[in-house]
Write a protein that holds these residues in place. Structure first.
Motif, PDB file in Angstrom:
ATOM      1  N   ILE A 147       0.830  -1.207   0.000  1.00 22.04           N
ATOM      2  CA  ILE A 147       0.000   0.000   0.000  1.00 22.04           C
ATOM      3  C   ILE A 147       0.863   1.255   0.000  1.00 22.04           C
ATOM      4  CG2 ILE A 147      -1.644   1.337   1.388  1.00 22.04           C
ATOM      5  CD1 ILE A 147      -2.961  -1.279   2.172  1.00 22.04           C
ATOM      6  N   ILE A 148       2.016   1.199   0.666  1.00 20.92           N
ATOM      7  CA  ILE A 148       2.888   2.376   0.724  1.00 20.92           C
ATOM      8  C   ILE A 148       4.094   2.216  -0.199  1.00 20.92           C
ATOM      9  CG2 ILE A 148       2.165   3.141   3.002  1.00 20.92           C
ATOM     10  CD1 ILE A 148       4.557   1.704   4.200  1.00 20.92           C
ATOM     11  N   VAL A 205      -6.060   7.646   8.315  1.00 24.60           N
ATOM     12  CA  VAL A 205      -4.767   8.309   8.486  1.00 24.60           C
ATOM     13  C   VAL A 205      -4.058   8.380   7.140  1.00 24.60           C
ATOM     14  CG1 VAL A 205      -4.537   7.564  10.880  1.00 24.60           C
ATOM     15  CG2 VAL A 205      -3.603   6.127   9.046  1.00 24.60           C
ATOM     16  N   ARG A 206      -3.105   9.287   7.082  1.00 21.59           N
ATOM     17  CA  ARG A 206      -2.273   9.417   5.887  1.00 21.59           C
ATOM     18  C   ARG A 206      -0.932   8.732   6.132  1.00 21.59           C
ATOM     19  NH1 ARG A 206      -2.963  15.754   6.048  1.00 21.59           N
ATOM     20  NH2 ARG A 206      -3.241  15.096   8.214  1.00 21.59           N
ATOM     21  N   MET A 207      -0.471   7.974   5.133  1.00 22.42           N
ATOM     22  CA  MET A 207       0.818   7.307   5.249  1.00 22.42           C
ATOM     23  C   MET A 207       1.673   7.700   4.044  1.00 22.42           C
ATOM     24  SD  MET A 207      -0.137   3.557   6.772  1.00 22.42           S
ATOM     25  CE  MET A 207       1.513   3.398   7.439  1.00 22.42           C
ATOM     26  N   ARG A 208       2.927   7.920   4.309  1.00 17.56           N
ATOM     27  CA  ARG A 208       3.837   8.381   3.266  1.00 17.56           C
ATOM     28  C   ARG A 208       4.215   7.241   2.341  1.00 17.56           C
ATOM     29  NH1 ARG A 208       7.550  10.008   6.217  1.00 17.56           N
ATOM     30  NH2 ARG A 208       9.126   8.404   5.807  1.00 17.56           N
ATOM     31  N   HIS A 209       3.930   7.422   1.049  1.00 18.02           N
ATOM     32  CA  HIS A 209       4.267   6.426   0.029  1.00 18.02           C
ATOM     33  C   HIS A 209       5.748   6.518  -0.304  1.00 18.02           C
ATOM     34  CE1 HIS A 209       4.176   4.323  -3.885  1.00 18.02           C
ATOM     35  NE2 HIS A 209       3.105   3.716  -3.399  1.00 18.02           N
ATOM     36  N   LEU A 266      -7.536   3.452   5.598  1.00 19.73           N
ATOM     37  CA  LEU A 266      -8.512   3.155   6.642  1.00 19.73           C
ATOM     38  C   LEU A 266      -7.878   2.111   7.566  1.00 19.73           C
ATOM     39  CD1 LEU A 266     -11.301   3.271   7.953  1.00 19.73           C
ATOM     40  CD2 LEU A 266     -12.044   1.501   6.358  1.00 19.73           C
ATOM     41  N   ASP A 267      -7.520   2.533   8.753  1.00 22.25           N
ATOM     42  CA  ASP A 267      -6.850   1.676   9.733  1.00 22.25           C
ATOM     43  C   ASP A 267      -7.918   1.173  10.705  1.00 22.25           C
ATOM     44  OD1 ASP A 267      -5.049   0.376  11.274  1.00 22.25           O
ATOM     45  OD2 ASP A 267      -4.048   2.165  12.058  1.00 22.25           O
ATOM     46  N   ARG A 268      -8.156  -0.127  10.676  1.00 18.08           N
ATOM     47  CA  ARG A 268      -9.248  -0.692  11.468  1.00 18.08           C
ATOM     48  C   ARG A 268      -8.724  -1.902  12.230  1.00 18.08           C
ATOM     49  NH1 ARG A 268     -14.032  -3.948  10.978  1.00 18.08           N
ATOM     50  NH2 ARG A 268     -15.845  -2.859  11.807  1.00 18.08           N
ATOM     51  N   GLY A 269      -9.048  -1.995  13.512  1.00 20.87           N
ATOM     52  CA  GLY A 269      -8.561  -3.117  14.286  1.00 20.87           C
ATOM     53  C   GLY A 269      -9.381  -3.367  15.536  1.00 20.87           C
ATOM     54  N   LYS A 270      -8.989  -4.420  16.264  1.00 19.22           N
ATOM     55  CA  LYS A 270      -9.742  -4.831  17.441  1.00 19.22           C
ATOM     56  C   LYS A 270      -8.808  -5.579  18.390  1.00 19.22           C
ATOM     57  CE  LYS A 270     -14.115  -7.039  18.663  1.00 19.22           C
ATOM     58  NZ  LYS A 270     -15.306  -7.759  18.132  1.00 19.22           N
ATOM     59  N   MET A 295      -3.579  -7.020  19.510  1.00 19.80           N
ATOM     60  CA  MET A 295      -4.585  -6.340  18.696  1.00 19.80           C
ATOM     61  C   MET A 295      -4.315  -6.692  17.235  1.00 19.80           C
ATOM     62  SD  MET A 295      -5.512  -2.301  18.746  1.00 19.80           S
ATOM     63  CE  MET A 295      -6.952  -1.659  17.870  1.00 19.80           C
ATOM     64  N   ALA A 296      -5.356  -6.920  16.469  1.00 16.12           N
ATOM     65  CA  ALA A 296      -5.207  -7.275  15.052  1.00 16.12           C
ATOM     66  C   ALA A 296      -6.141  -6.406  14.226  1.00 16.12           C
ATOM     67  CB  ALA A 296      -5.516  -8.751  14.829  1.00 16.12           C
ATOM     68  N   GLY A 297      -5.738  -6.169  13.003  1.00 14.54           N
ATOM     69  CA  GLY A 297      -6.579  -5.327  12.144  1.00 14.54           C
ATOM     70  C   GLY A 297      -6.117  -5.305  10.714  1.00 14.54           C
ATOM     71  N   THR A 298      -6.690  -4.391   9.954  1.00  9.79           N
ATOM     72  CA  THR A 298      -6.419  -4.296   8.519  1.00  9.79           C
ATOM     73  C   THR A 298      -6.135  -2.862   8.117  1.00  9.79           C
ATOM     74  OG1 THR A 298      -8.747  -3.981   7.969  1.00  9.79           O
ATOM     75  CG2 THR A 298      -7.933  -6.240   7.990  1.00  9.79           C
ATOM     76  N   HIS A 299      -5.457  -2.732   6.983  1.00 11.98           N
ATOM     77  CA  HIS A 299      -5.250  -1.456   6.314  1.00 11.98           C
ATOM     78  C   HIS A 299      -5.911  -1.540   4.942  1.00 11.98           C
ATOM     79  CE1 HIS A 299      -1.644   0.744   8.361  1.00 11.98           C
ATOM     80  NE2 HIS A 299      -2.672   0.578   9.163  1.00 11.98           N
ATOM     81  N   THR A 300      -6.713  -0.526   4.619  1.00  9.52           N
ATOM     82  CA  THR A 300      -7.355  -0.459   3.310  1.00  9.52           C
ATOM     83  C   THR A 300      -7.011   0.879   2.663  1.00  9.52           C
ATOM     84  OG1 THR A 300      -9.199  -1.794   4.116  1.00  9.52           O
ATOM     85  CG2 THR A 300      -9.534  -0.602   2.055  1.00  9.52           C
ATOM     86  N   ASP A 301      -6.516   0.812   1.437  1.00  4.66           N
ATOM     87  CA  ASP A 301      -6.175   2.036   0.706  1.00  4.66           C
ATOM     88  C   ASP A 301      -7.464   2.721   0.268  1.00  4.66           C
ATOM     89  OD1 ASP A 301      -5.299   4.025  -0.977  1.00  4.66           O
ATOM     90  OD2 ASP A 301      -3.913   2.754  -2.094  1.00  4.66           O
ATOM     91  N   ILE A 302      -7.735   3.921   0.802  1.00  9.07           N
ATOM     92  CA  ILE A 302      -8.962   4.656   0.479  1.00  9.07           C
ATOM     93  C   ILE A 302      -8.626   5.988  -0.193  1.00  9.07           C
ATOM     94  CG2 ILE A 302     -10.328   3.586   2.305  1.00  9.07           C
ATOM     95  CD1 ILE A 302      -9.877   6.131   3.980  1.00  9.07           C
ATOM     96  N   SER A 303      -7.459   6.058  -0.850  1.00 13.31           N
ATOM     97  CA  SER A 303      -7.031   7.321  -1.462  1.00 13.31           C
ATOM     98  C   SER A 303      -8.026   7.805  -2.494  1.00 13.31           C
ATOM     99  CB  SER A 303      -5.653   7.145  -2.097  1.00 13.31           C
ATOM    100  OG  SER A 303      -4.694   6.788  -1.125  1.00 13.31           O
ATOM    101  N   ARG A 304      -8.493   6.903  -3.351  1.00 15.97           N
ATOM    102  CA  ARG A 304      -9.434   7.317  -4.389  1.00 15.97           C
ATOM    103  C   ARG A 304     -10.724   7.835  -3.778  1.00 15.97           C
ATOM    104  NH1 ARG A 304      -9.050   2.708  -9.179  1.00 15.97           N
ATOM    105  NH2 ARG A 304      -6.859   3.073  -9.743  1.00 15.97           N
ATOM    106  N   ARG A 305     -11.171   7.157  -2.740  1.00 15.92           N
ATOM    107  CA  ARG A 305     -12.410   7.604  -2.115  1.00 15.92           C
ATOM    108  C   ARG A 305     -12.239   8.980  -1.487  1.00 15.92           C
ATOM    109  NH1 ARG A 305     -13.833   5.217   3.250  1.00 15.92           N
ATOM    110  NH2 ARG A 305     -13.167   7.273   3.879  1.00 15.92           N
ATOM    111  N   LYS A 306     -11.099   9.214  -0.852  1.00 16.16           N
ATOM    112  CA  LYS A 306     -10.860  10.515  -0.241  1.00 16.16           C
ATOM    113  C   LYS A 306     -10.766  11.612  -1.291  1.00 16.16           C
ATOM    114  CE  LYS A 306     -10.310  11.194   3.573  1.00 16.16           C
ATOM    115  NZ  LYS A 306     -11.288  11.479   4.646  1.00 16.16           N
TER     116      LYS A 306
END
Length: 789
Positions: free
Chosen positions: A322-323, A369-373, A382-386, A399-410
Motif C-alpha cells: 500500500i505504501i 490516516v495518511r501514510m507516506r508512500h 482506513l486503519d481498522r482493528g480490534k 490487537m489485530a486489524g487491517t489497512h485499506t487504501d482509500i485514497s481514491r475515495r478521499k
C-alpha cells in the motif's frame, strides 16, 4: 538291542537341523536388513506396525515426530502418538484399532486423514496410507504419510470464511486453475448473490468463466494470467457477471492465489460482492464507507498484528505494498514502523480513537490516516482493528486489524466537497428564485435569496408563506389540483402572477420538477420574473402592428405609384404621338426634337414605374418559402437568359455541390437572373464573356454564393451606390437599365436572412458578386428543463 550307529545318526540329524535353522536365520537377517534399508531410505515418513504396535520407523518419520531415535516410537501403539480424539470426534485408540482390523480382514490398503502429536506436544495433520505385508510368516502393516497441515489450515480458513459470509452480501468462491475455472468451494449465499443454487454451480455443465461478460473475458483472463505468472498473492478486479435472471451486474472481486510449498498454484479464492449501485451512485461514497469497510473486513487487504506491551508487530505483504514497499524492505518491523510512515498530524486523532477502544467505549478501533508512500506522496488508509486478547488485569495484549487504501475515495470526497461549495455558491447567486416546496404544506423548505427578494420579503417572512399567500392568479383549489398533477406527472411549466409585499403584481414564469428527498416527494421550483419581458413583448407587438400597417401603406403606395400612374403616362404618350402625326408637316426640327424628348421621358418614366412595381413585389407576389434544390432556380434563370447568352457567346462555368435551401423559388430565380444578366450586359467589348458561378459552405450556419465575371468591373469608390434604388453608374446611351436590378437582389437576399456585396479590383478588372444564405435544417422543439441540485 540298539545299533551302535543310532547315536551317530541322531547326532547327524541334529547337526542338519541346526544347519537348516542357521540358514533360515541368515536368510531372515538378510531380509530384515534389506527391509530396514528400504524403510530407512523411503522418501516419505514410514513406520512398521506388528501386532498393533510400532516396531520400526525411518528417520524422516522420527524427524517429523520430533524424536531423536526410534526407541521413543518402537513399542508404542498409534493411539499413544496421537491426541485422545481425532477431528471427527472419534477416540484415536478405537479408530486406529478399527482401521487395522479392516486391513487384517482382507482390505489391501487404507487411506485416511490422521492427527499426530509431536514430541513437543504440537499437532500436525497427515494423510496416512496403511498397507498390509507379511514377513517371516508374521503379519505387518506399513504406515506412510505426507503432511497436509497447510492444506488443512487453508481448508479450515476457507470453511470459517464460508460460514462467516454465508448470510452476508460477500460470496466466497474457490476455483481450480483449469479450463473453464471449475468451482471447488462456494459459500452458502451463492443463491442470494448470483441466483444459482449450490447444486447448480457444481454441475459438470456449469463453468464460472461463461458467466463473465464477453467484453470482460479477455481482460480478466489476461490479468489473472499475469498475476499467476508473477505469483501475486492477492489482487482486486471489477467485472460484470451474468446473474441467473439474465442481467449482467458489476461485481468487485478480491482474489487470492493459494500456492503450495513448491510454488504450484493450488486454487484461486475470490471474495465477490455486487457493486452495481456503487458504479452508478458514487456520490453516496460517505454512506457506503462503513458498509464497504465491513465487507472488506477479514479479506486481508493489508493485515497487522500488534503486541501492545512490547511493540512487536507483524504485517503482511499487502500492508507494505500500500505504501510502495516490499515487506522485507521494512525490516526490522515494530510499532515504530507505523509511526514512521504515518502523518504526524494524524497521531492525536488516532490515539484518541485507540484509547476509546481500549476503554471499551467502542467495539473497534477505526481511523483514517495518511501514510507516506515510497514515491513521496501521501496515501489515505482506513486503519481498522480490534483487541483480540487481554491479560488477567483486563489490559490489552494483542490487537489485530487491517489497512485499506482509500485514497481514491478521499479524492472523490474532496472533489464532492468542493463541488458542493461551488453548487451552493451557484444556488445563492442565481438571479431566478429557486424554492424547494413541501407538497403537504405548500411551504418553502429551502430557497435562495432571489426567491424572497423578488417579492420584497425578508428570508424569515418568506419561510412562513405558503404558495396561495402570494399567488395572485390561482385560487387555493387550483393550486391543490396543480400539486396533484405534479405528483403524478412530475413536471410542469406555466406562467402566473405573484403579489409582492407592497401589493404590486409581477408576472412570473414557473418551472416545477418533482424530486425525491429522503423518500419524500418535494417540488423543486424556479420563479423567473418576466414582468419586464412581458412589457417588452407588448411594446414589440404594438410596434409590429404599426410596422405591418406602415408596410401595407408603403406597398399600396408603391402599387399606386407603379401601376395606377402608368395610365396617365400612357395617355400623355398617346396624345403626343397623335399631336406629332397631326402636325408632322408643320413641325420644324426643334419642335420635333422636343416632342421626341417628351415621348422618350414618358417611356423612361414608365420603365421606372415597372421597375418600382417589381421591387415592391419582392416578398409579396413570389412563391412561398419551401425547401428547394438551389441548382434548379439557377438552371431556370439560365434558361430565361439563353437568348442573351447565345447572342453574347458567353461561356458559363458552374462549380460546387449545390445545397438545399429554405427559400422562395421564384425570388431565387430572379436573384440569379439579375446577377448573371448584369454580368452579360456589362461585358468588356474586347473579350468573350466568361462567367463562373460557385457555391461553398461558409461555416456551420450558411452557404456562400459567387457570380464572377471578366467584364468592365467597378471602381471601389462606387460600391456603396450599387444596391440602391435608381442608382446607375453608366448613362443610358452606354447601357440600358432602370437602376433597380441590384436593389431587387439586395431585398431578396436580406429577406432570406443573408447578405450581398461586391468585390472588384477596379474598372476593366471584372467583378465578383457574393451573397450568403443560411443553411436549412429542421428546427427541433426546444425543451428547457431547469433543475438545480
Amino acid at each position: 538291542m540298539a545299533s551302535p550307529l543310532f547315536p551317530w545318526l541322531i547326532t547327524f540329524l541334529l547337526l542338519c537341523l541346526c544347519a537348516v535353522l542357521w540358514w533360515q536365520w541368515q536368510t531372515s537377517q538378510k531380509k530384515y536388513h534389506y527391509l530396514r534399508s528400504v524403510l530407512h531410505h523411503f522418501p516419505e515418513p514410514a513406520l512398521v506396525i506388528r501386532q498393533g504396535r510400532f516396531v520400526d520407523c525411518n528417520p524422516i518419520a522420527l524427524n517429523i515426530l520430533g524424536y531423536v531415535d526410534n526407541s521413543a516410537v518402537v513399542g508404542k501403539t498409534p493411539a499413544e502418538l496421537s491426541p485422545p480424539y481425532q477431528p471427527d470426534g472419534e477416540l484415536s485408540e478405537q479408530k486406529a484399532n478399527d482401521l487395522m482390523q479392516l486391513l487384517s480382514e482382507g482390505q489391501q490398503q487404507q487411506r485416511f486423514e490422521w492427527t499426530h502429536v509431536r514430541a513437543d506436544g504440537s499437532l500436525f495433520f497427515a494423510e496416512v496410507s496403511l498397507s498390509y505385508f507379511s514377513t517371516d510368516g508374521q503379519e505387518c502393516m506399513l504406515v506412510t504419510w505426507h503432511d497436509i497441515g497447510l492444506r488443512k489450515i487453508a481448508q479450515q480458513h476457507l470453511e470459517e470464511e464460508l460460514k462467516l459470509f454465508s448470510s452476508g452480501p460477500v460470496m466466497v468462491m474457490s476455483w481450480l486453475p483449469s479450463r473453464g475455472w471449475p468451482l471447488r468451494h462456494v459459500s452458502d449465499n451463492v443463491a442470494a448473490v448470483l441466483g444459482y443454487q449450490k447444486h447448480e454451480v457444481f454441475a459438470d455443465t456449469f463453468h464460472f468463466f461463461d458467466l463473465i461478460y464477453p467484453e470482460d473475458q479477455s481482460r480478466i483472463t489476461a490479468e489473472v494470467a499475469n498475476y499467476i505468472a508473477s505469483k501475486t498473492p492477492h489482487f482486486e478486479q471489477s467485472y460484470r457477471i451474468r446473474h441467473k435472471d439474465g442481467d449482467y451486474r458489476w461485481y468487485y472481486d478480491f482474489t487470492r492465489l493459494v500456492f503450495d510449498d513448491k510454488g504450484e498454484l493450488l486454487h484461486i479464492r475470490g471474495y465477490l460482492f455486487d457493486q452495481t449501485h456503487l458504479k452508478t451512485l458514487e456520490q453516496h461514497l460517505e454512506q457506503e464507507r462503513q458498509r464497504l469497510s465491513n465487507i472488506l473486513w477479514g479479506t486481508s487487504v493489508g493485515t497487522w498484528e500488534w503486541h501492545i506491551p512490547s511493540g512487536e508487530t507483524r504485517f503482511n505483504e499487502r500492508w507494505a505494498e500500500i505504501i510502495g514497499y516490499r515487506l522485507d524492505e521494512l525490516q526490522p518491523i515494530s510499532i515504530n514502523t507505523w509511526l514512521h510512515f504515518t502523518h504526524p498530524e494524524d497521531f492525536a486523532a488516532s490515539e484518541s480513537l485507540l484509547q476509546a477502544h481500549f476503554a471499551g467505549e467502542v467495539d473497534c478501533y477505526e481511523a483514517e490516516v495518511r501514510m507516506r508512500h515510497r514515491e513521496g506522496h501521501w496515501v489515505w488508509v482506513l486503519d481498522r482493528g480490534k483487541v483480540v486478547s487481554r491479560d488477567e488485569n483486563g489490559q490489552p495484549l494483542w490487537m489485530a486489524g487491517t489497512h485499506t487504501d482509500i485514497s481514491r475515495r478521499k479524492q472523490a470526497e474532496f472533489a464532492l466537497r468542493s463541488s458542493d461549495v461551488r453548487m451552493r455558491s451557484l444556488f445563492e447567486m442565481l438571479p431566478d428564485g429557486v424554492v424547494l416546496i413541501d407538497p403537504e404544506t405548500a411551504l418553502p423548505v429551502q430557497f435562495n435569496p432571489a426567491a424572497h427578494q423578488q417579492l420584497g420579503y425578508s428570508a424569515d417572512d418568506f419561510a412562513l408563506l405558503p404558495i396561495p399567500a402570494y399567488d395572485a392568479y390561482e385560487h387555493p383549489e387550483q393550486t391543490t389540483a396543480r400539486f396533484e398533477h405534479l405528483l403524478t406527472e412530475g413536471y410542469d411549466d406555466f406562467e402566473t402572477l405573484h403579489r409582492k409585499q407592497d401589493g404590486s403584481v409581477i408576472t412570473v414564469h414557473v418551472t416545477v420538477q418533482r424530486v425525491e428527498l429522503e423518500d419524500q416527494p418535494h417540488f423543486l421550483t424556479i420563479y423567473r420574473d418576466i414582468t419586464q419581458r412581458k412589457e417588452t413583448e407588448r411594446l414589440l407587438a404594438l410596434q409590429r402592428e404599426e410596422l405591418a400597417r406602415s408596410n401595407a401603406e408603403l406597398e399600396q403606395f408603391a402599387y399606386v405609384a407603379s401601376h395606377d400612374l402608368r395610365q396617365p403616362l400612357r395617355m400623355i404618350s398617346s396624345y403626343v404621338q397623335l399631336l406629332e402625326q397631326s402636325l408632322a408637316q408643320h413641325l420644324n426640327t426643334d419642335t420635333q426634337q422636343m416632342i421626341f424628348f417628351v415621348r422618350d421621358g414618358a417611356l423612361r418614366m414608365d420603365q421606372m414605374l415597372v421597375s418600382l412595381l417589381e421591387y415592391s413585389r419582392v416578398g409579396r407576389k413570389g412563391s412561398p418559402l419551401a425547401v428547394v434544390d438551389s441548382r434548379e432556380p439557377l438552371d431556370e434563370a439560365l434558361h430565361f437568359l439563353s437568348p442573351a447568352i447565345h447572342e453574347a457567346q458567353a461561356h458559363i462555368d458552374i462549380l460546387g455541390e449545390w445545397p438545399q435551401l429554405h427559400v422562395s423559388r421564384d425570388e431565387l430565380t430572379r436573384l440569379f437572373q439579375n446577377l448573371i444578366g448584369n454580368a452579360i450586359k456589362y461585358r468588356a467589348r474586347d473579350r468573350t464573356p466568361h462567367i463562373v458561378i460557385t457555391v461553398e459552405a461558409k461555416d456551420e450556419e450558411g452557404w456562400l454564393f459567387c457570380v464572377k465575371d471578366n467584364g468592365i468591373g467597378v471602381a471601389p469608390n462606387q460600391f456603396h451606390r450599387l444596391f440602391k434604388v435608381f442608382q446607375r453608374l453608366h448613362t443610358r446611351n452606354e447601357y440600358e437599365g432602370s437602376g433597380v436590378g441590384l436593389a431587387v437582389c439586395r431585398k431578396i437576399v436580406e429577406r432570406h436572412g443573408g447578405k450581398i456585396w461586391i468585390e472588384s479590383a477596379g474598372e476593366g478588372c471584372g467583378s465578383m458578386f457574393y451573397f450568403s444564405l443560411p443553411k436549412w435544417q429542421a428546427q427541433p422543439e426546444i425543451a428547457i428543463d431547469a433543475l438545480v441540485a
